[in-house]
Design an enzyme around this catalytic site. Sequence first.
Site, PDB file in Angstrom:
ATOM      1  N   LYS B  74       3.449  10.638   2.635  1.00 41.23           N
ATOM      2  CA  LYS B  74       2.512  10.868   1.220  1.00 41.23           C
ATOM      3  C   LYS B  74       1.489  11.487   2.536  1.00 41.23           C
ATOM      4  CE  LYS B  74      -1.403   8.126  -1.120  1.00 41.23           C
ATOM      5  NZ  LYS B  74      -2.302   6.951  -0.947  1.00 41.23           N
ATOM      6  N   SER B 149      -2.988   5.896  -6.064  1.00 38.02           N
ATOM      7  CA  SER B 149      -2.576   7.919  -5.475  1.00 38.02           C
ATOM      8  C   SER B 149      -1.101   8.082  -5.374  1.00 38.02           C
ATOM      9  CB  SER B 149      -4.242   7.763  -4.534  1.00 38.02           C
ATOM     10  OG  SER B 149      -3.378   6.652  -3.129  1.00 38.02           O
ATOM     11  N   SER B 173      -2.639   1.918  -3.972  1.00 34.48           N
ATOM     12  CA  SER B 173      -1.888   2.925  -3.882  1.00 34.48           C
ATOM     13  C   SER B 173      -0.039   3.244  -3.649  1.00 34.48           C
ATOM     14  CB  SER B 173      -2.895   4.375  -3.211  1.00 34.48           C
ATOM     15  OG  SER B 173      -3.832   4.196  -4.020  1.00 34.48           O
TER      16      SER B 173
END
Lengths: 477, 485
Positions: B74, B149, B173
Amino acid sequence: MIEYEPVIGLEVHAELSTDTKIFCSCSTRFGSQINSNCCPVCLGMPGTLPVLNKKAVEYAVMAGLAMNCTVSEASRFDRKNYFYPDLPKSYQITQYDFPVCTGGHIEISQGDEKKVIRIARVQIEEDAAKLLHDKTGSDTIIDYNRAGVPLIEIVSDPDMASAAEAKSFLESVRAILRYIGVSDCKMENGSLRADVNISVRRKGDKAGTRTEMKNLNSFRAVTRAIRSEFERQVGLIDSGQAVLKETRRWDDTKGISIPMRSKEGANDYRYFPDPDLPEVLVSREWAEEIRRNIPELPNQKMARYMENYKLSEYCANLLTSSVEISEFFEVAAEKSGDPKSACNLITGEMARIMKERKLPEGDIPFGGEKLARLIDLVNLNIISTTAAKKVLEIMFETQSEPEEIVREMGLEIIADTEELSEIISETIKENLQTVDDYRKGKKKALGHLIGKAMARSGGRADPQILGKLLKVEMDKC
Amino acid sequence: MPSHMLCRKLRDRELGAVELTESMLNRISKQEKDLGCYLTVTGEDALCKAREVQTKLDSGVKLPPLAGIPIALKDNICTKGIRTTCASKMLENFIPPYSAAVAEKLDEEGMVLLGKLNMDEFAMGSSTETSYFKKTKNPWNPEFVPGGSGGGSAAAVSSGEAIMALGSDTGGSVRQPASFCGVVGMKPTYGTVSRRGLIAFASSLDQIGTLTKDVRDCALLMSLIAGHDPLDSTSFPMDHIDYTLYLHNDITGLKVAIPKEFMETGTDEDVKKCIYRAMETFEKLGANCFEISMPITEYFMPAYYIISAAEASSNLARFDGVRYGYRNEMYSGIEEMYKNTRSEGFAPEVKRRIMIGTFVLSSGYYDAYYKKALQVKELIKRQYQEAFQKYDVIMGPVTPSKVFRFGEKINDPIKISMGDIFTSSTNIAGLPGISVPCGFDDNEMPVGMHLIGKHFDEGTLLRTAYTFEQNTEYHLKKPPNGGKA
Ligand SMILES: [Zn+2]
C-alpha cells in the site's frame, strides 16, 4: 502613594547534556555545521517514530530530585500542536498533564536573607530547530541541529517579589544543574533560557493579570526585563488602564518589551497524549539509584565548608558558586592544609585577576595543587604574601610552577642576618634624620625605617627578623 | 495460485523466480488500465530481485519461506528510493530516503516488490475513491468499488496482480477491502507489526495487515512481518512466531459469539444470510455458537471518528510545505504558504477529518468530545474483555453493507463511515481481526465474515479461519475473466 510589588514566576528551559537527541540517535553537539546533526526522525519525516532516550529521563529525574521534587512513577508525553517553521512535526513532544517531577523547592539567598522558592514541576520536552535569518533579511535558514535536543522545563511557583530574587533563583537553578552535570547551562549558547511571568499587586493584595516575557538571553536581560515590565504594569494601573494577559518579547538592545503578535487561537495548543510513546515509568528503585548518584549540592557543600574548614558563610558561598571553583578550592585546601589561605587567595587575588583577564567563571588555567604549593611557599616563609601575589599573576600568564617563578624572579625571603644587617646599615646611613627622631623618643619613626629597609630589599626581607635587627641597631647607642 | 504453492514450485524448480515475476508484470501491464491497482510499478527492481533469488536457489542456498514471491505494498508504507504518495497530491513526488520496517523485512527475506498500491488519500475512505491519482475497480465487477482505504491492495491480490499485499488498518482498511474483493485480510493485535515507516493516520489505531489469497498465505506473511521493533515504542516485545503452526483443520468445542447488535445495525439482508450460513458451518464443524449482546456497539462510530480524526489532525500537520512534499509557491509570508499548501495539497475528505480532529481537541470541546471518546474506548475494551472471558472468537459481518457501486456513497460521508463500524471497534480495543470470504450477495459480489480474537491470539483466529476455508469453497472462486475487470 500606593506601594506595589511584583509577583514573579520563572519557566527555565535547560538543554540536557546527553550525547544524543531525545528521540533519535543524532548528536547534540553545539556549534556543528548547519543541518549536519539530523535524521528523518528529528526532521519529522513521514512515517518516522520517536524512541525515548533513557538518559534524558535520568537527567530530568536527577534535576527534579536535586530540587526536592517528587518523582512520578508514571508520567506521559503529550503533543503540543502549532505551526511554525522551526517545529518539524508541527507539534512539540512535551509533558503536559503528567510531568516527570512535581512539587519541589530550592532555597535562594539575598545577602543574609534566605527564601524558599517552590518548584511546581519539571517536565521533559524536545527543543525546536533554530531559525537563522540571512543578512538581506529576506531568506530564513532552518538549522535542525537543535531540533530534538532534550530539554527540561523547570516551572517555579510565583514566589519571587523582585528582579534580584528572580536572578538569584535563576543562578541557583543554574548552579544545581551544573553541579549535577545534567546541563552546561550556557545562556550565551541558548542551553539555558528563561521565560518570566509577572504581575503586580498592592502589598498584601491578590496578584493582578500576568504577562509572560520571552527572549531573555542573559541574567542582565532577566533583571532588566522584570524591572521594565513592573514599571509598565504599575504605570498602566496608576493611569486606570488594564493589564492585558499577553506574551511580550523583550528587546534587550532597546530595553523595551513589545507584545508578540497574537494569532487567532494562538494559545490553543490542542494538547493530547502522544500515541507514539508509552508512559514513562520511573520505578522507586531507579529513582533511588539516581538519587544516590547526585553529587553534593551547592548548599550542602557550603555547610560542609563552614563546618570543616571554619569558613565564613560569605566565603563558603563564593567558593561554591561553581563546581570548578569548589573543586579547585578543595584540592588547594587539602594539599596545603591551609583552607583559610586558599580561600583568601581564590576569592581575593585570583578573582581579581580573572575578572581583569575576563576569564569565564571557574576557568582557572592551572590546578589546585599548584595553588597549594604556592601557599606552602608562604607558610614555609620562603616568600612573602606580597610576593605570592606576584607569583599568582605570572602563574595565570605562563602556567609555570610556583617554585620556578620564585627562583627565576629571585623572590625568596631574605632571612640571612648578615645580608639583612647590610640592608639595615645602608638604610640608616640614608635616613639619619629619621634615626635621630627615633632616638629623641619618636618611636613611630621605627616603622618608617622598617618600610624603607623593606623597600630596599625589594619586599623580600623577612619582616620579623628585619624588625628585630633594626630595633637592636637603633637602640645600640 | 497462493504463495504456499508457488513456493513449492520455486523450490522444486518447476517454476523460476524470474519467470514468476515476469508473468506478474505481464499481467499488470495487461490489466492495469482496466483495474488501476498500482500507483507505481517497480518492474526493473522486481526483476533484479527475482534474478538474485534465482541465483541463490540455483546455488542450493536455503532460502526463507517466501523468497521469490512477488508482493506489493500500500502506498503509505515507505520504500527507500521509491515514490511513496499516500495517494495524495501532497506527497506526489515524495521519495523517502528510508524503508518501513516491514519493507526491510520483506526485502531481507527475498520477497520481490512489484510496486506501490492505490488507496484512499492518507488512508481516509472506504472505497479508494479519494485517491488523488486514480480509481481502482473491483475485479469482480468494474461498476463496484474495491473497498478502502486499501482498495488497491485487495484488488491486486484478487485479480492476480500481486500474490500478496500489505495494507494498513486504522478502522478496517485491510479487512473491508479484503471482504469486498473476496480475499483474506488480517489486522493483527496492536503492537504486533512495527509501524516504523508507515505514514501515520491515527497512531493509536494504525496497524499494518496482510491481504492474501487464502489463510495459509496469511499465516506465512504474518510470520514474516510480526515481531518486536525497538525503534517503534508501541511495538510489543515478542519472540518470533510461526503462525502456520496454528493451521489445524479442527475447531471442535470452539466457542463463537455473535453480538446481536452486529446483525441489527442496518446490516444488509444478503450479508446477514452469509453470516448465518457461516454460523451453521461452524456448528457443523463442531464449534458452539452463541448470540451475545454488546450494547456499546452504538458508540463504536463516534469514538472511532473522534479518536482517529484527533490523531490525524496532529499527524498530518507536518505536511506544511516547509521541508518536503507539495508547496504552493504563490505566497507572501509563512502563514499564506501554510494555508495555500494545505488547502491545495489535501482533498476534501482529508481536510474534513483534519478539521473535525482540530475541533475535538480544541479547548472548550476537548472534554465533550476527545475525553469522552477515550472513556468510551475504555468501555469498548471492557465489553470485549468480558466477552472473551467466555468465548474464544467473536464473529460478525465485516461491514453492514454489501459491496457498493462507484459514486453511490462518496457524497455521503456518514453512510460511508458506517462501513467501518464493526472493524474499527477492534482497532480501538487493539484486538486482532480477520476477514474471510464467506459467500456472495445478489450482485454476485463477495461477502466477508469478520472474526475477532483475544489480544495476541491470532493463532485461534487463523485456526478458525483455516478450518472454515478447508470446509468451504468461497476462496476458490475467481473473479470473472480471471480478474480482468
Ligand atoms: Zn535525528
